[in-house]
Design an enzyme around this catalytic site. Structure first.
Site, PDB file in Angstrom:
ATOM      1  N   ALA A  78     -20.747  57.978 -10.294  1.00  0.00           N
ATOM      2  CA  ALA A  78     -21.889  58.897 -10.308  1.00  0.00           C
ATOM      3  C   ALA A  78     -21.455  60.276 -10.761  1.00  0.00           C
ATOM      4  O   ALA A  78     -20.277  60.644 -10.670  1.00  0.00           O
ATOM      5  CB  ALA A  78     -22.515  58.969  -8.916  1.00  0.00           C
ATOM      6  N   ASP A  79     -22.422  61.023 -11.253  1.00  0.00           N
ATOM      7  CA  ASP A  79     -22.189  62.415 -11.608  1.00  0.00           C
ATOM      8  C   ASP A  79     -23.476  63.195 -11.345  1.00  0.00           C
ATOM      9  O   ASP A  79     -24.570  62.687 -11.611  1.00  0.00           O
ATOM     10  CB  ASP A  79     -21.789  62.560 -13.075  1.00  0.00           C
ATOM     11  CG  ASP A  79     -21.260  63.952 -13.377  1.00  0.00           C
ATOM     12  OD1 ASP A  79     -20.065  64.190 -13.128  1.00  0.00           O
ATOM     13  OD2 ASP A  79     -22.045  64.809 -13.820  1.00  0.00           O
ATOM     14  N   THR A  80     -23.338  64.383 -10.799  1.00  0.00           N
ATOM     15  CA  THR A  80     -24.495  65.225 -10.484  1.00  0.00           C
ATOM     16  C   THR A  80     -24.287  66.611 -11.070  1.00  0.00           C
ATOM     17  O   THR A  80     -23.199  67.183 -10.931  1.00  0.00           O
ATOM     18  CB  THR A  80     -24.693  65.335  -8.949  1.00  0.00           C
ATOM     19  OG1 THR A  80     -24.885  64.023  -8.407  1.00  0.00           O
ATOM     20  CG2 THR A  80     -25.896  66.196  -8.604  1.00  0.00           C
ATOM     21  N   GLY A 115     -26.620  60.999 -12.458  1.00  0.00           N
ATOM     22  CA  GLY A 115     -26.481  59.751 -13.191  1.00  0.00           C
ATOM     23  C   GLY A 115     -25.642  58.808 -12.358  1.00  0.00           C
ATOM     24  O   GLY A 115     -24.655  59.229 -11.747  1.00  0.00           O
TER      25      GLY A 115
END
Length: 197
Positions: A78-80, A115
């Site tokens: 994940a990436d924020t 994502g």
């Protein structure tokens, strides 16, 4: 069948060092273990629209995993990021940059975009979640207090909504609160359930 029962034959591996993501997965009752730590060059094309960066990076992190996945392995990456007026605000380099970021967010709306990628040995499924957040105007003293006391250098946009600033500065949100913390767990729950079939 409940999701944790569906997951019983699988090994869900979280490829993230974020304590908040671990906390959220645990609280949601999703069984997981930590993937071996590995590096990833998190650069993205300069022409990529800001809102598309997290999904791009989640996929990139997934594909960068050097450990071959077994037939029952599921890798979660994940990436924020915080997007303010079309610009990505990632993790600040130091306290001065953290204060500057918060000064820009104060008195305005920004969007937190995550994502998430789920990958097995044979397929990859990725999705995104967006949450709009409104900050009230903040005094310089308030920003300085938060940065000095909470040291938000490991957080996108230089803040954690679960900390003091979330209580004192966030006027309202539209979307998932947990997405702002770093992982849209409700959406993940639904997508993971579908992914398992």
């Amino acid at each position: 069948m409940l999701l944790h029962e569906k997951l019983a034959p699988y090994r869900l591996m979280l490829a993230s060092q974020s304590p908040r993501r671990r906390e959220l997965l645990t609280a949601c009752g999703i069984p997981y273990e930590m993937a071996p730590k590995y590096g990833c060059d998190e650069r993205y094309p300069e022409t990529l629209p800001a809102e598309e960066v997290p999904l791009y990076l989640a996929r990139l992190k997934s594909e960068a995993c050097p450990v071959p996945l077994g037939p029952r392995d599921i890798l979660l990456t994940a990436d924020t990021v915080v997007v303010h007026r079309g610009e990505v605000l990632g993790k600040p380099r130091d306290t001065d940059e953290a204060a500057a970021m918060l000064g820009r967010l104060a008195g305005s709306r920004h969007t937190v975009v995550s994502g998430v990628a789920l990958r097995t040995a044979g397929r990859l499924h990725a999705f995104e979640a967006r949450t709009d957040v409104w900050f009230r105007p903040l005094a310089d003293e308030e920003i300085a207090y938060y940065v000095e006391r909470f040291r938000p250098l490991d957080k996108a946009g230089a803040y954690g909504i679960q900390e003091w600033i979330g209580y004192a500065a966030v006027e309202c949100i539209e979307g998932s609160f947990y997405n702002v913390m770093g992982l849209p767990v409700q959406r993940l729950y639904v997508e993971l359930d579908r992914f398992l079939g």
